[in-house]
Scaffold this motif. Structure first.
Motif, mmCIF file in Angstrom:
data_model
loop_
_atom_site.group_PDB
_atom_site.id
_atom_site.type_symbol
_atom_site.label_atom_id
_atom_site.label_comp_id
_atom_site.label_asym_id
_atom_site.label_seq_id
_atom_site.Cartn_x
_atom_site.Cartn_y
_atom_site.Cartn_z
ATOM 1 N N ILE A 291 46.549 43.657 61.784
ATOM 2 C CA ILE A 291 46.108 44.468 62.923
ATOM 3 C C ILE A 291 44.754 44.014 63.457
ATOM 4 C CG2 ILE A 291 45.079 46.220 61.434
ATOM 5 C CD1 ILE A 291 46.780 46.714 64.890
ATOM 6 N N ASN A 292 43.825 43.635 62.574
ATOM 7 C CA ASN A 292 42.517 43.180 63.037
ATOM 8 C C ASN A 292 42.632 41.892 63.842
ATOM 9 O OD1 ASN A 292 41.273 45.322 61.747
ATOM 10 N ND2 ASN A 292 40.822 44.162 59.889
ATOM 11 N N ALA A 293 43.442 40.959 63.333
ATOM 12 C CA ALA A 293 43.627 39.688 64.034
ATOM 13 C C ALA A 293 44.346 39.891 65.366
ATOM 14 C CB ALA A 293 44.411 38.714 63.151
ATOM 15 N N ILE A 294 45.321 40.786 65.380
ATOM 16 C CA ILE A 294 46.078 41.045 66.617
ATOM 17 C C ILE A 294 45.162 41.602 67.707
ATOM 18 C CG2 ILE A 294 47.826 42.533 67.665
ATOM 19 C CD1 ILE A 294 49.443 42.222 65.072
ATOM 20 N N ILE A 295 44.328 42.577 67.342
ATOM 21 C CA ILE A 295 43.418 43.171 68.328
ATOM 22 C C ILE A 295 42.445 42.120 68.857
ATOM 23 C CG2 ILE A 295 41.531 44.826 68.629
ATOM 24 C CD1 ILE A 295 43.030 46.696 66.733
ATOM 25 N N ALA A 296 41.939 41.283 67.946
ATOM 26 C CA ALA A 296 41.021 40.226 68.366
ATOM 27 C C ALA A 296 41.704 39.269 69.345
ATOM 28 C CB ALA A 296 40.510 39.464 67.147
ATOM 29 N N PHE A 297 42.941 38.890 69.049
ATOM 30 C CA PHE A 297 43.669 37.976 69.928
ATOM 31 C C PHE A 297 43.997 38.631 71.262
ATOM 32 C CE2 PHE A 297 44.187 34.917 66.556
ATOM 33 C CZ PHE A 297 44.472 33.729 67.215
ATOM 34 N N VAL A 298 44.375 39.913 71.233
ATOM 35 C CA VAL A 298 44.678 40.609 72.496
ATOM 36 C C VAL A 298 43.456 40.603 73.401
ATOM 37 C CG1 VAL A 298 45.135 42.874 73.513
ATOM 38 C CG2 VAL A 298 46.537 42.061 71.616
ATOM 39 N N LEU A 299 42.293 40.830 72.827
ATOM 40 C CA LEU A 299 41.071 40.835 73.618
ATOM 41 C C LEU A 299 40.810 39.456 74.228
ATOM 42 C CD1 LEU A 299 38.750 42.579 74.560
ATOM 43 C CD2 LEU A 299 37.506 41.974 72.484
ATOM 44 N N ILE A 300 41.023 38.405 73.453
ATOM 45 C CA ILE A 300 40.807 37.053 73.975
ATOM 46 C C ILE A 300 41.886 36.705 74.996
ATOM 47 C CG2 ILE A 300 40.477 34.617 73.394
ATOM 48 C CD1 ILE A 300 38.290 36.505 72.488
ATOM 49 N N PHE A 301 43.076 37.278 74.861
ATOM 50 C CA PHE A 301 44.094 37.090 75.907
ATOM 51 C C PHE A 301 43.615 37.675 77.232
ATOM 52 C CE2 PHE A 301 47.488 35.987 72.835
ATOM 53 C CZ PHE A 301 48.128 35.000 73.571
#
Length: 441
Positions: A246-256
């Motif tokens: 979940i932490n990695a997903i949120i970080a990636f969504v933000l960079i998307f």
């Protein structure tokens, strides 16, 4: 109609979006676009694969998929599927924007977590792209310009690490790495100075070739991976099992979201410089949707997110060649190259120091592009405040990540070592809350 008139008509079609041209005429223009982005398309894969501890064999497999997915993404941009794609001559490739985050996630959680995060993050961006008309106004030109500048700064350390020999090598910073990096960098600069016309776009490729030849002479190229490579091969589906953190997903969504900002800028710049008009909301929406959904498709092939390539926007601005079929020819070349693993395996043997010599120049160019974008926005008090404070907070706070120790793990994962995400959020907030005409307050 005489042969001369036919040729003149066909050459004129090169400068129109939907002009009909022969394959013979389209090929050199398409190849030019591929050569301009080829190195930039493969470099993120090589950097992240190294940071994630993947083998040379795995890296070469991913390079094969990267070429195919770049070709597919470009074709969808040129010839939209439903509402996905802009219909503009946008060339797609593996994004540099995610390199810093992907290196961190790959080293901490493994490459499978990167794949799972890209899959989810791409779907989120794709859906947001379809509804871009409802939110696109909050990403003002000054926000986009500030983010591009931050991206350039965030990548400088990645380029420096490659220059020194790559992450985790025992002899990092050794004299042989310095020699390779410096010769490659100087070759890029000299070619850029003395080359004429569109050839200047190939300075990075020239430096890479020179550096690679020197590495061969120094015995620093490992060809052991070739013994297991077939001549022709189909791309692998889900070569790595997706893992969802979940932490990695949120970080990636933000960079998307940051990537979407870049895509907005590239789409606007291309329409303005190549077609002499503003990009429509439909074109921008389709461009972002393509960015997201094709990134999710990229994860299925084990690759990183895909995005529009700014260097190709610059090439269109310089040549004024906007013909869809010419650029589609380049996309076809890329897809065909992806079915021959020897190409990917050869590229995977590039020493990190050679890539560092190339990328230092490329990443610095991104910084300057961002500064130029800020200049075009104008130096009003409001714009200066947004750019200055966003960059100060984003670049400053991430230099001492312990400042985030009071926050939950999720916040630290997203912001502590990711200056682009922090710059993006800060710029968006400032853009929303600052008065539109601060000078009159």
């Amino acid at each position: 109609m005489t042969k001369e008139k036919v040729n003149n008509k066909e050459m004129d079609a090169i400068y129109t979006l939907d002009g009909k041209i022969s394959l013979l005429k389209a090929f050199p223009f398409g190849l030019q676009h591929i050569l301009a982005m080829f190195v930039a398309n493969i470099t993120p894969i090589i950097i992240v694969a190294g940071a994630s501890g993947l083998s040379t064999k795995d890296a070469s497999m991913l390079l094969q998929s990267a070429m195919i997915i770049a070709g597919i993404g470009t074709l969808i941009q040129l010839f939209p599927l439903w509402k996905v794609g802009s219909g503009l001559p946008i060339v797609m490739g593996i994004s540099f924007t995610f390199v810093s985050l992907a290196c961190t996630v790959g080293a901490q959680y493994g490459y499978g977590t990167i794949i799972g995060s890209v899959l989810i993050g791409g779907l989120v961006e794709g859906v947001l792209g379809l509804f871009a008309k409802y939110w696109i106004k909050i990403v003002s030109p000054i926000v986009a310009a500030t983010v591009v500048t931050a991206i350039g700064f965030s990548l400088l350390s990645v380029g420096a690490q490659s220059f020194g020999g790559g992450s985790g090598v025992d002899n990092f910073g050794a004299v042989e790495h310095w020699i390779l990096g410096m010769v490659t960098l100087v070759s890029c600069i000299l070619f850029n100075i003395f080359a004429k016309g569109f050839l200047k776009q190939l300075s990075v490729l020239f430096g890479l070739v020179v550096g690679y030849i020197l590495a061969l002479c120094m015995g620093m190229v490992d060809f052991s991976a070739f013994k297991d490579v077939s001549i022709v091969s189909l791309p692998h589906i889900l070569p790595f099992k997706p893992e969802f953190n979940i932490n990695a997903i949120i970080a990636f969504v933000l960079i998307f979201m940051v990537s979407a900002t870049e895509t907005i800028g590239d789409t606007s710049a291309l329409a303005s410089s190549g077609l002499n008009r503003d990009a429509t909301t439909k074109e921008t929406s389709g461009s972002i949707a393509c960015d997201g959904f094709v990134s999710s498709l990229s994860s299925v092939f084990g690759c990183l997110p895909i995005t529009s390539f700014s260097q190709n926007v610059g090439l269109v601005a310089m040549t004024k060649v906007v013909n869809k079929y010419a650029i589609a020819t380049g996309a076809g070349i890329m897809i065909l190259a992806g079915f021959f693993p020897y190409i990917g395996t050869l590229l995977a043997t590039l020493p990190s120091a050679v890539l560092g010599g190339c990328t230092i120049m490329m990443f610095g160019t991104i910084v300057i592009s961002g500064v130029q974008m800020i200049g075009k926005c104008g130096f009003s008090q409001r714009n200066i405040t947004i750019a200055a404070l966003s960059l100060s907070v984003g670049l400053g706070f991430t230099q001492c990540p312990e400042i985030f120790d009071i926050f939950p793990t999720l916040v630290k994962t997203v912001f502590a070592e990711n200056c682009v995400a922090l710059v993006f959020v800060t710029a968006i907030i400032l853009n929303l809350i600052l008065p539109k005409k601060m000078e009159q307050q």
